[in-house]
Motif scaffolding. Structure first.
Motif, PDB file in Angstrom:
ATOM      1  N   LEU A  53      45.447  40.513  36.398  1.00 33.28           N
ATOM      2  CA  LEU A  53      44.385  41.389  36.913  1.00 33.28           C
ATOM      3  C   LEU A  53      43.018  40.945  36.380  1.00 33.28           C
ATOM      4  O   LEU A  53      42.031  40.883  37.122  1.00 33.28           O
ATOM      5  CB  LEU A  53      44.630  42.838  36.490  1.00 33.28           C
ATOM      6  N   GLN A  56      41.643  38.050  38.122  1.00 33.35           N
ATOM      7  CA  GLN A  56      41.165  38.362  39.467  1.00 33.35           C
ATOM      8  C   GLN A  56      39.757  38.961  39.461  1.00 33.35           C
ATOM      9  O   GLN A  56      38.991  38.742  40.389  1.00 33.35           O
ATOM     10  CB  GLN A  56      42.114  39.337  40.160  1.00 33.35           C
ATOM     11  N   VAL A  57      39.422  39.717  38.441  1.00 29.60           N
ATOM     12  CA  VAL A  57      38.084  40.320  38.441  1.00 29.60           C
ATOM     13  C   VAL A  57      37.053  39.438  37.751  1.00 29.60           C
ATOM     14  O   VAL A  57      35.865  39.550  38.021  1.00 29.60           O
ATOM     15  CB  VAL A  57      38.042  41.748  37.822  1.00 29.60           C
ATOM     16  N   ASN A  58      37.511  38.565  36.837  1.00 25.81           N
ATOM     17  CA  ASN A  58      36.569  37.683  36.144  1.00 25.81           C
ATOM     18  C   ASN A  58      37.329  36.505  35.561  1.00 25.81           C
ATOM     19  O   ASN A  58      38.103  36.665  34.629  1.00 25.81           O
ATOM     20  CB  ASN A  58      35.845  38.460  35.026  1.00 25.81           C
ATOM     21  N   PRO A  61      36.981  36.210  31.422  1.00 22.86           N
ATOM     22  CA  PRO A  61      36.785  37.594  30.966  1.00 22.86           C
ATOM     23  C   PRO A  61      36.242  37.657  29.533  1.00 22.86           C
ATOM     24  O   PRO A  61      36.683  36.883  28.680  1.00 22.86           O
ATOM     25  CB  PRO A  61      38.184  38.202  31.042  1.00 22.86           C
ATOM     26  N   PRO A  62      35.284  38.545  29.273  1.00 24.96           N
ATOM     27  CA  PRO A  62      34.746  38.683  27.921  1.00 24.96           C
ATOM     28  C   PRO A  62      35.833  39.146  26.948  1.00 24.96           C
ATOM     29  O   PRO A  62      36.669  39.992  27.291  1.00 24.96           O
ATOM     30  CB  PRO A  62      33.651  39.743  28.068  1.00 24.96           C
ATOM     31  N   GLU A  65      36.419  42.940  26.063  1.00 30.13           N
ATOM     32  CA  GLU A  65      37.068  43.730  27.114  1.00 30.13           C
ATOM     33  C   GLU A  65      38.526  43.335  27.298  1.00 30.13           C
ATOM     34  O   GLU A  65      39.368  44.152  27.652  1.00 30.13           O
ATOM     35  CB  GLU A  65      36.297  43.602  28.422  1.00 30.13           C
ATOM     36  N   LEU A  69      41.651  45.802  27.309  1.00 31.80           N
ATOM     37  CA  LEU A  69      42.642  45.789  28.396  1.00 31.80           C
ATOM     38  C   LEU A  69      44.061  45.616  27.855  1.00 31.80           C
ATOM     39  O   LEU A  69      44.958  46.420  28.145  1.00 31.80           O
ATOM     40  CB  LEU A  69      42.307  44.640  29.350  1.00 31.80           C
ATOM     41  N   ALA A  72      46.244  48.290  26.045  1.00 35.93           N
ATOM     42  CA  ALA A  72      46.853  49.360  26.840  1.00 35.93           C
ATOM     43  C   ALA A  72      48.360  49.147  26.950  1.00 35.93           C
ATOM     44  O   ALA A  72      49.127  50.103  27.024  1.00 35.93           O
ATOM     45  CB  ALA A  72      46.208  49.429  28.223  1.00 35.93           C
TER      46      ALA A  72
ATOM     47  N   ALA B  16      41.828  44.715  42.536  1.00 43.85           N
ATOM     48  CA  ALA B  16      40.827  43.849  41.904  1.00 43.85           C
ATOM     49  C   ALA B  16      39.609  43.719  42.831  1.00 43.85           C
ATOM     50  O   ALA B  16      38.459  43.714  42.371  1.00 43.85           O
ATOM     51  CB  ALA B  16      41.436  42.476  41.625  1.00 43.85           C
ATOM     52  N   ARG B  20      35.723  44.804  42.002  1.00 44.14           N
ATOM     53  CA  ARG B  20      34.553  43.915  42.092  1.00 44.14           C
ATOM     54  C   ARG B  20      33.459  44.557  42.963  1.00 44.14           C
ATOM     55  O   ARG B  20      32.265  44.437  42.669  1.00 44.14           O
ATOM     56  CB  ARG B  20      34.952  42.531  42.613  1.00 44.14           C
ATOM     57  N   MET B  43      43.281  53.197  37.928  1.00 41.65           N
ATOM     58  CA  MET B  43      43.419  52.515  39.215  1.00 41.65           C
ATOM     59  C   MET B  43      44.463  53.196  40.092  1.00 41.65           C
ATOM     60  O   MET B  43      45.562  53.497  39.611  1.00 41.65           O
ATOM     61  CB  MET B  43      43.892  51.078  39.011  1.00 41.65           C
ATOM     62  N   ILE B  76      42.750  50.579  31.090  1.00 37.95           N
ATOM     63  CA  ILE B  76      42.906  49.374  31.911  1.00 37.95           C
ATOM     64  C   ILE B  76      41.775  49.273  32.925  1.00 37.95           C
ATOM     65  O   ILE B  76      41.097  48.248  33.025  1.00 37.95           O
ATOM     66  CB  ILE B  76      44.290  49.391  32.610  1.00 37.95           C
ATOM     67  N   LEU B  80      38.658  46.430  33.043  1.00 43.80           N
ATOM     68  CA  LEU B  80      38.519  45.559  34.218  1.00 43.80           C
ATOM     69  C   LEU B  80      37.137  45.713  34.853  1.00 43.80           C
ATOM     70  O   LEU B  80      36.520  44.727  35.264  1.00 43.80           O
ATOM     71  CB  LEU B  80      39.626  45.861  35.235  1.00 43.80           C
ATOM     72  N   MET B  83      34.663  43.828  32.752  1.00 41.39           N
ATOM     73  CA  MET B  83      34.794  42.381  32.985  1.00 41.39           C
ATOM     74  C   MET B  83      34.114  41.979  34.292  1.00 41.39           C
ATOM     75  O   MET B  83      33.418  40.965  34.365  1.00 41.39           O
ATOM     76  CB  MET B  83      36.269  41.988  33.082  1.00 41.39           C
ATOM     77  N   ALA B  84      34.364  42.775  35.339  1.00 39.55           N
ATOM     78  CA  ALA B  84      33.805  42.460  36.660  1.00 39.55           C
ATOM     79  C   ALA B  84      32.284  42.520  36.596  1.00 39.55           C
ATOM     80  O   ALA B  84      31.588  41.677  37.182  1.00 39.55           O
ATOM     81  CB  ALA B  84      34.358  43.426  37.707  1.00 39.55           C
TER      82      ALA B  84
END
Lengths: 421, 421
Positions: A53, A56-58, A61-62, A65, A69, A72, B16, B20, B43, B76, B80, B83-84
């Motif tokens: 996941l 998919q968003v970045n 990713p930082p 974060e 994530l 969890a 995702a 975004r 989500m 979560i 996300l 990150m986005a």
């Protein structure tokens, strides 16, 4: 009353059914009269799904974060284990790493534990609870951000908690029922070990054994926490890792096992000037780039031109960066070259018995010779001999050494899969 | 520079791709020169999946662990979204409810916010970050355990944060682009409202409108936080909920809309003695059992035997418990009976214009008469008229009232689905 810390990997918690099986075991340990603290990894594939996941968003990713994530995953498995325990009639409370007092450095994704202040855990135990602590996570002491401990982090959480609570034993559960004399997928008659010292376990872990992460064994040795490696699928007592090699009577010191590793590559720098400071320059550059090198070998220098060759191994993933760095260092100088080879494998023989057993290196080399396997590099420590061979020869080499030192048992071993983080 | 709090429901974050899209909107708000705080729900189906897992390990899961489990969902989605946002070139940090200073009562599963101390959020905003706060969760001030806020909890988190940070507006995003004069699935020409007062929104929410949870509107009114109801799928400005009804000039006061509710059942207790304390006894028993009753009606007592009938509505889920309780109370007394009917629907007309608009009740009744629909119960407040009708007649009743008061527009409305928690 004993205090037992138990750690369950993701493969032991991959479904609701498995979670209930684990809970039943935990409740049995409690009802046998023990205080119990449990550390859980995330369920089965949860971590991979979350990583997917994130991608998919970045795509980059930082890290802060990412830690928020991934933690969890442990939160979910912990709460579920606590619920399952209550359904078996015992009291349970789950705690995040932060609530359990796991204080770490700032480095997201690979933080180190600085201190564990388990006041809440102690109180909850005193009230008769089984305490479930989320593994792999902590809280940065300075910024109060959530951190993760990197690979094998849940093992480290369990050992650190066991040390802070002065537990009697830390049991590490996975789908493997102990430490074997070799990987049973390679050596069918590999035997489970009843007991080995921290030093032997450290050498096995450093040599490619995946069963315990190096860091957790180092931590256990530093705080003298006995570890027991067990399977959550059986009642086998597993393997006890405890005590110093120094305390093993000479006549009881044996060879523990053969470890294999296919994860490294070999890098050679030819034509290094044989002068003081030349090697230091190279290793400083590699260290500054945070490349973990291993098995460094330098040959005597050539009498012809006064140059030498330096060879070392690195994790394959770091190979391209190491080569790039060395190419920059040699800067096209004549007579120099960087060679890279990732078709290698490492085979290691480990055991305290080596000290009182002269000629082990010779027998080790003979075993490989008899199997017609060429040794490309060889290094030794007090209780370990490691050889680099062709990757295709690694399994044969393992079997040859295992047989030469008569490490096998009468029966074929149970084949195991991988372990969780 | 304005400070804007935005809340996104689960349907706005179901993939995702949607995450975004939401991140892009958030970054645009920031780049327009605003400070932005974002509250996210879990989500899409995450919460249902976690509930399902909990059921599998323990059919009666302990509330404390349920909160630990469910709060993982918001963790979560928040990470996300952060990150986005970073992938669109803005700085973001996510915070758990506890990190954001959301302090609550002890009641797991349905805690109330006691205080919000958003020091970390304020600092992070000052450093140029977009702050992402996990909705629906807080931390119990006394035991430092994780709590959840119950249905609509994320809306409440957003409003409470907006109040604590003195935000200029709190935008509530879902898949609905505003508050309508009626449910467009029932009334095709329902119109989106530009603006309505807190009192009107409260009456709509209490009468069955699902778009905002009653508790969050109450909170917004108490702290005077303007709300804007918007869709994350469009750029429509949505509906502004702000200001007191008292401040609306009489000539601008209008009727807001028609709300419908099929979630309640009607309970009647016949033959209640018409004496002081008899009704109190009944309502105390219902209150002690935590049954939320609504629309209480008591008729004048019979001149024949001096008894009366008391009727009220309750959520259908609570119906059987209410009946059981009343049966126990009447204890088989002669001439008494408990009647239960869950085939009813409630239709309500709401609007500040009612005050300056004599005869609304008459027109309301005439509209139902003309549609040949029988009124079973009727109650009114200063700005609301509610009738109970047969459930099968509810849609016709809604259309009849909507048409009678000319609330419709020229175009058919966009049909919407449900909203997240």
């Amino acid at each position: 009353m004993a205090l037992i810390v138990q750690k369950y990997g993701g493969s032991s918690l991959e479904s609701a059914e498995r979670i209930r099986a684990v809970a039943e075991r935990i409740v049995a340990t409690k009802k046998a009269g023990n205080d119990v603290v449990v550390v859980c990894s995330a369920m089965g594939d949860t971590t991979d799904e979350l990583l997917d996941l994130a991608q998919q968003v970045n795509p980059v990713p930082p890290a802060r974060e990412m830690d928020m994530l991934l933690t969890a995953g442990e939160r979910i498995s912990n709460a579920l284990v606590a619920m399952a325990i209550e359904s078996f009639g015992a009291k349970a409370q789950s705690f995040t790493g932060s609530q359990a007092g796991v204080l770490t450095t700032e480095r997201h994704g690979n933080a180190r534990i600085i201190d564990v202040t388990p006041g809440r855990i102690r109180d909850a135990l005193d009230e008769g609870n089984i305490c479930i602590v989320a593994g792999f996570q902590g809280v940065n002491k300075t910024t109060r951000d959530v951190t993760t401990l990197g690979r094998g982090g849940s093992d480290t959480t369990a050992v650190a908690l066991a040390a802070a609570l002065d537990a009697d034993v830390c049991e590490i559960y996975s789908d493997v029922d102990g430490v074997y004399t070799a990987d049973p997928r390679i050596v069918p008659d590999a035997q489970k070990l009843e007991k080995l010292s921290f030093e032997e376990m450290l050498e096995l872990a450093a040599s490619g054994s995946k069963i315990l992460v190096l860091r957790s064994v180092e931590y256990a040795r530093a705080f003298n926490v006995p570890l027991r490696v067990r399977s959550s699928y059986s009642n086998d007592t597993g393997t006890l890792v405890s005590g110093s090699m120094e305390d093993i009577p000479v006549e009881e010191a044996v060879l523990s096992g053969v470890a294999t590793d296919k994860s490294e590559a070999k890098v050679t720098l030819n034509g290094v000037k044989d002068a003081p400071g030349e090697a230091a320059k190279i290793f400083r550059a590699l260290a500054d780039a945070e490349l973990n090198i291993d098995m460094v070998v330098q040959n005597v220098s050539s009498v012809v031109d006064g140059t030498t060759d330096i060879t070392f191994t690195v994790p394959r993933a770091d190979g391209p960066r190491a080569v790039e760095l060395l190419e920059k260092l040699r800067d096209g100088a004549e007579g120099t070259a960087v060679l890279y080879d990732d078709q290698i494998g490492k085979v290691s023989l480990v055991g305290a018995g080596m000290k009182s057993h002269p000629g082990v290196t010779a027998e080790f080399a003979e075993a490989l010779r008899d199997a017609n396997i060429n040794i490309e590099m060889i290094t030794t420590s007090e209780i370990r001999i490691t050889a680099v061979v062709r990757e295709k020869d690694l399994d044969d080499a393992t079997r040859a050494i295992h047989a030469k030192f008569q490490l096998g048992g009468d029966e074929a071993a149970t084949v195991y899969a991988g372990t969780g983080r």
